[in-house]
Design a protein around this motif. Structure first.
Motif, mmCIF file in Angstrom:
data_model
loop_
_atom_site.group_PDB
_atom_site.id
_atom_site.type_symbol
_atom_site.label_atom_id
_atom_site.label_comp_id
_atom_site.label_asym_id
_atom_site.label_seq_id
_atom_site.Cartn_x
_atom_site.Cartn_y
_atom_site.Cartn_z
ATOM 1 N N ARG A 78 0.538 -1.190 -0.357
ATOM 2 C CA ARG A 78 0.167 0.158 -0.172
ATOM 3 C C ARG A 78 0.947 1.210 0.101
ATOM 4 N NH1 ARG A 78 -1.585 1.886 5.486
ATOM 5 N NH2 ARG A 78 -0.201 1.374 6.748
ATOM 6 N N PRO A 79 0.729 2.542 -0.126
ATOM 7 C CA PRO A 79 1.412 3.274 -0.198
ATOM 8 C C PRO A 79 1.736 4.463 0.276
ATOM 9 C CG PRO A 79 -0.860 4.173 -1.604
ATOM 10 C CD PRO A 79 -0.618 2.263 -1.561
ATOM 11 N N GLU A 80 0.926 4.017 1.881
ATOM 12 C CA GLU A 80 0.832 5.010 3.263
ATOM 13 C C GLU A 80 2.002 3.918 3.644
ATOM 14 O OE1 GLU A 80 -3.248 5.226 0.990
ATOM 15 O OE2 GLU A 80 -2.443 3.375 2.444
ATOM 16 N N LEU A 81 3.290 4.364 3.221
ATOM 17 C CA LEU A 81 4.019 3.430 4.389
ATOM 18 C C LEU A 81 5.018 4.439 4.824
ATOM 19 C CD1 LEU A 81 5.289 1.075 1.204
ATOM 20 C CD2 LEU A 81 4.209 0.405 3.318
ATOM 21 N N VAL A 82 5.436 4.081 5.653
ATOM 22 C CA VAL A 82 7.511 4.868 5.902
ATOM 23 C C VAL A 82 8.476 4.203 5.724
ATOM 24 C CG1 VAL A 82 8.711 5.624 8.054
ATOM 25 C CG2 VAL A 82 6.473 5.681 8.270
ATOM 26 N N TYR A 83 8.875 4.973 4.652
ATOM 27 C CA TYR A 83 10.526 4.510 3.756
ATOM 28 C C TYR A 83 11.791 5.148 4.469
ATOM 29 C CZ TYR A 83 6.845 4.602 -0.296
ATOM 30 O OH TYR A 83 5.877 3.931 -0.233
ATOM 31 N N ALA A 84 11.872 3.952 4.825
ATOM 32 C CA ALA A 84 13.616 3.799 5.378
ATOM 33 C C ALA A 84 14.383 3.510 5.106
ATOM 34 C CB ALA A 84 13.404 3.285 7.473
ATOM 35 N N GLY A 85 15.919 3.801 5.607
ATOM 36 C CA GLY A 85 17.220 3.703 5.158
ATOM 37 C C GLY A 85 18.654 3.670 4.985
ATOM 38 N N PHE A 86 19.038 2.704 5.989
ATOM 39 C CA PHE A 86 20.806 3.291 6.101
ATOM 40 C C PHE A 86 21.439 2.930 4.910
ATOM 41 C CE2 PHE A 86 18.820 0.399 8.660
ATOM 42 C CZ PHE A 86 18.965 0.510 10.606
ATOM 43 N N SER A 87 22.101 4.402 4.902
ATOM 44 C CA SER A 87 23.010 4.913 4.047
ATOM 45 C C SER A 87 22.806 4.674 2.794
ATOM 46 C CB SER A 87 24.672 3.982 4.634
ATOM 47 O OG SER A 87 25.815 4.775 3.524
ATOM 48 N N PHE A 88 23.262 3.878 1.779
ATOM 49 C CA PHE A 88 23.141 3.712 0.252
ATOM 50 C C PHE A 88 21.843 2.840 0.179
ATOM 51 C CE2 PHE A 88 22.547 0.134 -3.042
ATOM 52 C CZ PHE A 88 23.147 1.103 -3.884
ATOM 53 N N GLY A 89 21.196 2.096 0.981
ATOM 54 C CA GLY A 89 19.065 2.483 1.392
ATOM 55 C C GLY A 89 18.939 3.555 0.947
ATOM 56 N N VAL A 90 19.008 4.522 1.969
ATOM 57 C CA VAL A 90 18.454 6.084 1.875
ATOM 58 C C VAL A 90 18.197 6.148 0.345
ATOM 59 C CG1 VAL A 90 18.564 8.531 2.558
ATOM 60 C CG2 VAL A 90 19.285 6.917 3.842
ATOM 61 N N THR A 91 18.542 6.310 -0.870
ATOM 62 C CA THR A 91 18.392 6.383 -1.525
ATOM 63 C C THR A 91 17.117 6.148 -1.970
ATOM 64 O OG1 THR A 91 20.415 4.807 -3.271
ATOM 65 C CG2 THR A 91 21.175 6.866 -2.983
ATOM 66 N N PHE A 92 17.036 4.644 -1.679
ATOM 67 C CA PHE A 92 15.776 4.036 -2.449
ATOM 68 C C PHE A 92 14.350 5.170 -1.453
ATOM 69 C CE2 PHE A 92 18.667 1.060 -2.732
ATOM 70 C CZ PHE A 92 18.570 0.954 -4.482
ATOM 71 N N ALA A 93 14.844 5.122 -0.220
ATOM 72 C CA ALA A 93 13.923 4.918 0.451
ATOM 73 C C ALA A 93 13.234 6.592 0.326
ATOM 74 C CB ALA A 93 14.038 4.987 1.886
ATOM 75 N N GLN A 94 14.045 7.511 -0.066
ATOM 76 C CA GLN A 94 14.308 9.212 -0.675
ATOM 77 C C GLN A 94 13.160 9.277 -1.234
ATOM 78 O OE1 GLN A 94 17.309 11.331 0.630
ATOM 79 N NE2 GLN A 94 16.333 13.542 -0.441
ATOM 80 N N ARG A 95 13.730 8.688 -2.410
ATOM 81 C CA ARG A 95 13.337 8.465 -4.028
ATOM 82 C C ARG A 95 11.670 8.397 -3.386
ATOM 83 N NH1 ARG A 95 14.491 8.099 -9.337
ATOM 84 N NH2 ARG A 95 16.911 7.904 -9.384
ATOM 85 N N LEU A 96 11.269 7.145 -2.926
ATOM 86 C CA LEU A 96 10.129 6.301 -2.728
ATOM 87 C C LEU A 96 9.541 7.719 -1.984
ATOM 88 C CD1 LEU A 96 10.825 3.104 -2.467
ATOM 89 C CD2 LEU A 96 9.428 4.528 -4.370
ATOM 90 N N ALA A 97 9.798 8.170 -0.577
ATOM 91 C CA ALA A 97 8.954 9.182 -0.214
ATOM 92 C C ALA A 97 8.651 10.206 -0.556
ATOM 93 C CB ALA A 97 10.329 9.200 0.930
ATOM 94 N N GLN A 98 9.644 10.700 -1.796
ATOM 95 C CA GLN A 98 9.359 12.277 -2.717
ATOM 96 C C GLN A 98 8.054 11.493 -3.939
ATOM 97 O OE1 GLN A 98 14.254 13.716 -1.960
ATOM 98 N NE2 GLN A 98 12.403 15.388 -2.944
ATOM 99 N N THR A 99 8.797 10.497 -4.165
ATOM 100 C CA THR A 99 7.777 10.758 -5.430
ATOM 101 C C THR A 99 6.394 9.451 -5.657
ATOM 102 O OG1 THR A 99 9.295 9.134 -6.169
ATOM 103 C CG2 THR A 99 9.680 11.180 -6.584
#
Length: 189
Positions: free
Chosen positions: A72-93
């Motif tokens: 579902r789209p109502e997620l909290v996107y989280a990441g450690f270091s390299f994983g932040v690139t994925f989390a931040q992209r999804l949180a913003q887009t």
């Protein structure tokens, strides 16, 4: 309770990342931990980057984006270091994000859009002397200053991946505080 999509760092889905996710699960949250490296973990950062270069960054990016498919789209996107690139992209887009958690990294918001999405809270955590986080600190400060929904936590010390209990850089005290802050954040979103 929150539903979290947690991306691992460049050394893979280590036991320490799994333990962090389990701590959040014990607090009642649903946590998804996609393995972008197909079971491989690496003893060092350079080995992890070598694997990503071998596989192709675009292929890894596709795996990261695909990890959200079916959730579902109502997620909290989280990441450690390299994983932040994925989390931040999804949180913003990806519309519907409930929040974002960035540990050891933060990219400029302009990497994925013009501004941070209104109403999406974010926490950023890193060590003050971490050579990798130091590169990202200006972006983290800019994000924290651009929205009241952002919190930046800088911990003493220089360990990168300090919250991964399976690595030498693990800092139990900073990790305890980080986990406390993350639990409070997840309860509030």
């Amino acid at each position: 309770m929150a539903e979290v999509l947690l991306y691992h760092h460049i050394q893979g889905l280590t036991d320490g990342v799994r333990a962090f996710a389990d701590d959040l699960r014990q607090a009642g949250h649903t946590v998804h931990t996609p393995d972008l490296f197909d079971g491989r973990t690496f003893a060092g950062i350079e080995e992890g980057f070598a694997f990503v270069r071998e596989q192709g960054l675009d292929a890894i990016r596709e795996r990261g984006a695909a990890a959200a498919d079916g959730l579902r789209p109502e997620l909290v996107y989280a990441g450690f270091s390299f994983g932040v690139t994925f989390a931040q992209r999804l949180a913003q887009t990806r519309p519907g994000a409930r929040g974002a958690l960035f540990v050891d990294s933060c990219l400029p918001v302009t990497e994925f859009g013009e501004a941070w999405p209104e109403g999406v809270p974010v926490q950023i955590h890193g060590k003050e002397g971490d050579e990798f986080f130091d590169e990202d600190l200006p972006a983290a400060r800019e994000l924290a200053g651009a929205t009241a929904a952002a919190e930046l936590f800088v911990y003493p010390g220089d360990g990168h991946l300090f919250a991964d209990s399976s690595l030498a850089a693990y800092d139990p005290e900073a990790s305890r505080l980080l986990l406390e802050r993350v639990r409070a954040f997840l309860t509030s979103v």
